[in-house]
Design an enzyme around this catalytic site. Sequence first.
Site, PDB file in Angstrom:
ATOM      1  N   SER A   1       0.796  -1.393   0.000  1.00 18.23           N
ATOM      2  CA  SER A   1       0.218   0.222  -0.202  1.00 18.23           C
ATOM      3  C   SER A   1       0.708   1.192  -0.161  1.00 18.23           C
ATOM      4  O   SER A   1       1.493   1.152  -0.497  1.00 18.23           O
ATOM      5  CB  SER A   1      -0.878   0.070   1.255  1.00 18.23           C
ATOM      6  OG  SER A   1      -1.732   0.526   1.376  1.00 18.23           O
TER       7      SER A   1
ATOM      8  N   LYS B   1       4.386   2.386  -2.623  1.00 15.32           N
ATOM      9  CA  LYS B   1       4.467   3.997  -2.789  1.00 15.32           C
ATOM     10  C   LYS B   1       5.843   3.932  -2.804  1.00 15.32           C
ATOM     11  O   LYS B   1       6.831   4.028  -3.688  1.00 15.32           O
ATOM     12  CB  LYS B   1       3.685   4.942  -2.679  1.00 15.32           C
ATOM     13  CG  LYS B   1       2.312   4.284  -2.938  1.00 15.32           C
ATOM     14  CD  LYS B   1       2.059   5.958  -2.255  1.00 15.32           C
ATOM     15  CE  LYS B   1      -0.170   5.313  -1.944  1.00 15.32           C
ATOM     16  NZ  LYS B   1      -0.960   5.022  -2.830  1.00 15.32           N
TER      17      LYS B   1
ATOM     18  N   TRP C   1     -10.528   0.219  -4.989  1.00 12.04           N
ATOM     19  CA  TRP C   1      -9.445   0.985  -5.052  1.00 12.04           C
ATOM     20  C   TRP C   1      -8.221   1.576  -5.526  1.00 12.04           C
ATOM     21  O   TRP C   1      -7.259   2.830  -6.140  1.00 12.04           O
ATOM     22  CB  TRP C   1      -9.037   1.276  -3.848  1.00 12.04           C
ATOM     23  CG  TRP C   1      -8.424   3.026  -2.716  1.00 12.04           C
ATOM     24  CD1 TRP C   1      -7.582   2.952  -1.781  1.00 12.04           C
ATOM     25  CD2 TRP C   1      -9.893   4.270  -2.900  1.00 12.04           C
ATOM     26  NE1 TRP C   1      -8.088   4.484  -1.239  1.00 12.04           N
ATOM     27  CE2 TRP C   1      -9.240   4.963  -1.932  1.00 12.04           C
ATOM     28  CE3 TRP C   1     -10.583   4.679  -3.414  1.00 12.04           C
ATOM     29  CZ2 TRP C   1      -9.728   6.517  -1.866  1.00 12.04           C
ATOM     30  CZ3 TRP C   1     -11.315   6.240  -3.443  1.00 12.04           C
ATOM     31  CH2 TRP C   1     -10.734   6.828  -2.624  1.00 12.04           C
TER      32      TRP C   1
ATOM     33  N   HIS D   1      -7.624  -5.870   0.037  1.00 12.18           N
ATOM     34  CA  HIS D   1      -6.635  -4.736   0.198  1.00 12.18           C
ATOM     35  C   HIS D   1      -5.678  -4.849   1.860  1.00 12.18           C
ATOM     36  O   HIS D   1      -5.998  -5.131   2.114  1.00 12.18           O
ATOM     37  CB  HIS D   1      -7.197  -3.513   0.512  1.00 12.18           C
ATOM     38  CG  HIS D   1      -5.350  -2.628   0.725  1.00 12.18           C
ATOM     39  ND1 HIS D   1      -5.243  -2.224  -1.021  1.00 12.18           N
ATOM     40  CD2 HIS D   1      -4.750  -1.790   1.584  1.00 12.18           C
ATOM     41  CE1 HIS D   1      -3.913  -1.389   0.049  1.00 12.18           C
ATOM     42  NE2 HIS D   1      -4.083  -1.255   1.210  1.00 12.18           N
TER      43      HIS D   1
HETATM   44  C1  GTR Z   1      -5.709   4.759   1.507  1.00 12.48           C
HETATM   45  C2  GTR Z   1      -4.880   5.201   0.919  1.00 12.48           C
HETATM   46  C3  GTR Z   1      -4.159   4.217   0.064  1.00 12.48           C
HETATM   47  C4  GTR Z   1      -3.211   3.364  -0.115  1.00 12.48           C
HETATM   48  C5  GTR Z   1      -3.318   2.657   1.716  1.00 12.48           C
HETATM   49  C6  GTR Z   1      -2.635   2.494   3.009  1.00 12.48           C
HETATM   50  O1  GTR Z   1      -5.651   4.986   2.684  1.00 12.48           O
HETATM   51  O2  GTR Z   1      -5.860   5.870  -0.360  1.00 12.48           O
HETATM   52  O3  GTR Z   1      -3.674   5.532  -1.607  1.00 12.48           O
HETATM   53  O4  GTR Z   1      -1.563   4.082   0.247  1.00 12.48           O
HETATM   54  O5  GTR Z   1      -4.259   4.107   2.402  1.00 12.48           O
HETATM   55  O6  GTR Z   1      -1.839   2.949   3.024  1.00 12.48           O
HETATM   56  O7  GTR Z   1      -2.979   1.030   3.420  1.00 12.48           O
END
Ligand code: GTR
Length: 423
Positions: free
Chosen positions: A263, A267, A354, A404
């Site tokens: 997540s 990045k 997402w 996720h």
């Molecule tokens: C979310 C965000 C994503 C992702 C995620 C995470 O809220 O929108 O870009 O990075 O968090 O890191 O768990």
Amino acid sequence: MKSGLIILMLFCFLSGGLLAQQRNVIDDEAKVPEYKVPDVLTRFNGGKIKTAKDWYRKQRPEILQKFTQEVYGKVPGVLGIHEVKVWETSPDALNGLAVRRQLSLFFKKGDKSLEVNVLMYLPKSQQKVPVFLAYNFTGNHAVYNDPNIRLTESWVNNDPSVGIINNQVTEQSRATASNRWPVEEIIKSGYGLVTLYYGDVDPDKDDFSDGIEPFFYQENQTHPKFDEWGSIAAWAWGLSRVMDYLEKDDLVDAKKVAVLGHSRLGKTALWAGATDQRFALVVSNESGCGGAALSKRIFGETVQIINTSFPHWFCGNFKKYNNNEADLPIDQHMLLALIAPRPLYVASAEGDKWADPRGEFLAAKYASAVYELLGKEGLPVKEMPEVNHPVMGTIGYHIRSGKHDLTLYDWQQYIRFADKFFR
Ligand code: GTR
């Protein structure tokens, strides 16, 4: 009456204007608008890149510069590790299966100092071992059920359900993230795990008074400048400093460090892999917007949404592209191309719209042109594979069922992928 009408009209005008700014989140492929991504082998001046030499000499530096300037921000100075303190090296971890090493990296500048806690589990071996290097979200002690793991004293996002209270972790937080970290599997596969809490480097909040950023402020500066690092670049910087240490560690093969992140930390792993070519392999687990997913598709999370929810993640310049992705001179496939020719794995999850799984796949596909130019395979397929059917060239990709998360299934693919290159 009359003034009421004027106020109402004014309200409609203003809210209409505001609403026009707010786009609906696209989660249906049929609603993705027309978009065009830049060709990764066409220069910003229009010239074409035809050789590996021109890629390295001309195109790669220019793309890296654009991402630095417009997306993640530059690191404003140089700062090495001030001191390494090894707390322990114990041969009795995981019932004798592994060595546990814990150490702190200290950073110092003027009156500022920062401690970054690193936890390592390493398979016992006559040789230096390959490792996965990955940030964790809530502290090293949350990764594995081991009472010997030191607790971080850094700020952690409150979550009473896992014993994080007053922004501090507690004994109750131990092993609360262990479902994401199959330590025994990793060790039994011959890999070490090197992990650290990302908030040790920079607490994940819109506040630039803490973490590493203030170390570089000039007098009266309170925020990074528009082209200077946001938190993602600061976290990536932290991974490079761990790499500085790993190059000296007697148990780790620093030529075989796979940097991995989930997540927001996916990045971060991608940006670390792009900026520091010592990382031999890069894994992006569901990194989504600002990670592996194409921005110009505006599917799922968008530049505007991410910059609003997390204003501190990217550099100030990135805000120029809120609701304005068409103006981005780059897209995320070009970030992936910066990893070439090193192995890169991009993973998505079916239930994680997402993060735009298709946008992640397409970015990997478009990055393949650079791998091919450099004599590697890139992605071995042209169409998105079925769910739970990983594909592995020098770029690997899977979309798994489920939500996720970072799961055992994901790790099993990363280990298989690493085996292709590290064994
Ligand atoms: C979310 C965000 C994503 C992702 C995620 C995470 O809220 O929108 O870009 O990075 O968090 O890191 O768990």
